[in-house]
Scaffold this active site. Structure first.
Site, PDB file in Angstrom:
ATOM      1  N   GLU A 356      20.545 -45.357  45.871  1.00 25.71           N
ATOM      2  CA  GLU A 356      20.860 -46.731  46.267  1.00 25.71           C
ATOM      3  C   GLU A 356      22.228 -46.779  46.960  1.00 25.71           C
ATOM      4  OE1 GLU A 356      21.469 -50.272  43.477  1.00 25.71           O
ATOM      5  OE2 GLU A 356      19.421 -50.657  44.095  1.00 25.71           O
ATOM      6  N   HIS A 387       7.438 -26.372  32.819  1.00 17.89           N
ATOM      7  CA  HIS A 387       5.987 -26.377  32.641  1.00 17.89           C
ATOM      8  C   HIS A 387       5.317 -27.383  33.570  1.00 17.89           C
ATOM      9  CE1 HIS A 387       6.330 -23.796  29.114  1.00 17.89           C
ATOM     10  NE2 HIS A 387       7.383 -24.527  28.778  1.00 17.89           N
ATOM     11  N   LYS A 511      12.280 -58.393  48.157  1.00 19.15           N
ATOM     12  CA  LYS A 511      12.289 -59.485  47.177  1.00 19.15           C
ATOM     13  C   LYS A 511      11.777 -60.769  47.831  1.00 19.15           C
ATOM     14  CE  LYS A 511      16.362 -57.600  44.793  1.00 19.15           C
ATOM     15  NZ  LYS A 511      17.790 -57.764  44.523  1.00 19.15           N
TER      16      LYS A 511
END
Ligand code: F6P
Length: 547
Positions: A356, A387, A511
């Site tokens: 960000e 793994h 937004k």
């Protein structure tokens, strides 16, 4: 103000670095180590409980010298000075970035310590069992409702430090986190809790973030129903909600009573805010003394960053190594791999801090940049990642930089003595795996036996660069130093790239569009005019919901 400097890529030093990378491209880390027994000594630094080893980076002395010159050419000293003098370094929002000021001692930052004092009073009331729910019960559970910087930092640090002993004589509440917009976390947490003994921290710098406000509203309704009160009941709000924000007006509008408001300031970016009252979940975990220790560790790193020459400066050198990898070796991804499971949430915290901050493609002067900036960062607890995605690190087609983290000291008095020996063994096993992986990534199959003749599918070419960070121990103090180190590293990279790390305009437009989309979902007919994908998806959902 530091003069703006553009044209990074046409500078002499940039071309020298590119030439150096071209010249060094056939070098293998195995040869660099074989040729120089002192490599670790020259490419590692220690400060404030941290050791940073970047000797497994594909870097030579010559490359290192050039990077240091690049820092000078980009006026790094003036920029560090501007940051620490409170100048406006966030030009698009016309703000300074004074997260470091939250770590200053009381005589230098009285305003900060006044709020710390208010937070301490609340924390101590909760830990002593004196903070009571509306029906008189002591608080057993605290839920932090926040997202982004109002969630990731406190979650990461509280989780990292929760295995330390609770502050003496005090009862630590269980601390929960609810961030997800769809209500999945808050609904899960509420199912398990008792409204009589639950306190909510509504944490939001802006106090406008819909994710947080919706979760807080859900919590408020749940409390009201469970306690048989109105959601606007003054004592419900007084006993069960604390607000933490830079906007006292919006906290008041929502219903946070003024005595329960903790403030911080516009000059603290959301992703840099865990040092403020946003860090209250951390203080509830380690007590105020522990929280102040964390601030002290960070302050020590601030001093280190301000005072040390670039070659001796951990955040600066880590930033320059990243610039080398990204801009000259074309390595566009970095894996963060803690080998201490308590740092499980560090990768997510760093994803926000770094991506960000530096995920930008426009310079401070507003021009498009013609070089790469922030790489893709992801990570996982190291042994688990072994793994999962280590196959790709060892034998895939991508060059990826790795960052290993390990702790030197771990299990002490905080575990039952019967299991201490086993757990110490597990700690050693994890550290051995960390060392094995960084060695294998660097040297390839030569780490085991240079004479091995392996079929191609079993080969390890190595030469994958990595940095290893060793923490003396995972104490509040060392964690504070580590996090401040990352913050400064991000700033130094932004200075080199000539970008503003303190704004985040790239998250705003989504937004706005989401507000329109909410309308579309309620009334699918209003989707006409959207692109065919968005329109069809909205229609599909409406059909499935029988609308
Ligand atoms: O949308 C991004 C962002 O603004 C982050 O920078 C911030 O940490 C997060 O949202 C939460 O913001 P707030 O603390 O204002 O609710």
């Amino acid at each position: 103000m530091v003069p703006e400097q553009d044209f990074l890529t046409i500078s002499t030093i940039w071309s020298q670095l590119a030439q150096r990378a071209e010249q060094d491209k056939s070098l293998h880390l195995a040869d660099l180590f074989a040729a120089d027994k002192t490599r670790f000594d020259r490419f590692s630094l220690e400060c404030s409980g941290l050791l940073a080893d970047f000797s497994k980076q594909r870097l030579t002395d010559e490359g290192c010298d050039l990077l240091v010159k690049l820092a000078d050419e980009r006026n790094l000293a003036s920029w560090i000075n501007a940051l620490f003098s409170g100048e406006v370094v966030n030009s698009t929002e016309d703000r300074s970035a004074k997260h470091w000021f939250l770590r200053e001692p009381a005589d230098k930052a009285p305003l900060v310590h006044e709020q710390l004092g208010s937070m301490a009073a609340m924390v101590n009331r909760i830990l002593h069992g004196h903070w009571r729910g509306v029906l008189g019960d002591a608080i057993t559970d605290v839920v932090n409702v926040g997202v982004g910087g109002s969630d990731l930092g406190p979650l990461m640090a509280a989780f990292a430090l929760q295995s330390s002993l609770p502050p003496e004589g005090l009862t630590r509440p269980r601390v929960h986190f609810a961030s997800s917009m769809d209500g999945s976390q808050v609904s899960q947490v509420l199912q398990e809790l008792n409204p009589r003994t639950t306190l909510f921290l509504v944490s939001s710098k802006s106090f406008t973030t819909v994710d947080t406000l919706h979760n807080a509203n859900t919590a408020r309704r749940w409390l009201a129903r469970g306690l048989g009160l109105s959601p606007d009941d003054d004592s419900l709000l007084r006993c069960h909600f604390i607000g933490i924000s830079a906007s006292p007006e919006r906290m008041t509008d929502w219903g946070i009573v003024s005595e329960n408001q903790l403030l911080f300031w516009d000059w603290v970016g959301g992703r840099y805010s865990l040092w403020s009252a946003i860090g209250m979940p951390i203080a509830l975990t380690v007590g105020m003394e522990g929280f102040r220790e964390m601030l002290a560790g960070a302050h020590e790193m601030d001093q280190h960053c301000r005072s040390q020459p670039w070659e001796q400066n951990i955040p600066v050198m880590l930033a320059l190594v990243d610039v080398w990898n990204i801009n000259f070796l074309d390595i566009r991804a970095r894996a963060v791999l803690p080998y201490d499971g308590r740092l499980k949430h560090l990768p997510a915290y760093l994803e926000q801090l770094e991506m960000e901050s530096n995920g930008k493609s426009v310079s401070r002067a507003g021009d498009p940049v013609d070089y790469d900036t922030c790489p893709v960062i992801w990570g996982e607890v190291g042994p688990n990642a072994q793994h999962a995605f280590f196959q790709l690190l060892h034998q895939g087609t991508q060059a990826i930089a790795c960052e290993f983290l390990m702790t030197a000291r771990r299990y002490t008095e905080d575990v039952h003595s019967e299991s201490l020996a086993e757990l110490e063994g597990q700690h050693a096993l994890s550290n051995a795996n960390c060392l094995a992986q960084s060695r294998l990534l660097a040297l390839g199959e030569r780490a085991l036996d240079p004479s091995l003749a392996l079929p191609s599918y079993k080969r390890y070419h190595g030469n994958q660069p990595s940095t290893t960070l060793v923490l003396d121990e995972l104490s509040p103090r060392v964690l504070g130093s580590l996090l401040a180190m990352y913050e400064h590293k991000v700033f130094v990279q932004a200075v080199i790239w000539g970008i503003n790390p303190f704004d985040q305009w790239g998250v705003e437009m989504g937004k706005v569009i989401a507000t329109d989309m909410l309308e579309v979902l309620t009334d699918p007919d209003s989707a006409a005019g959207l692109d065919s994908s968005s329109m069809a998806l909205a229609q599909h959902i409406a059909n499935k919901q029988g609308k």
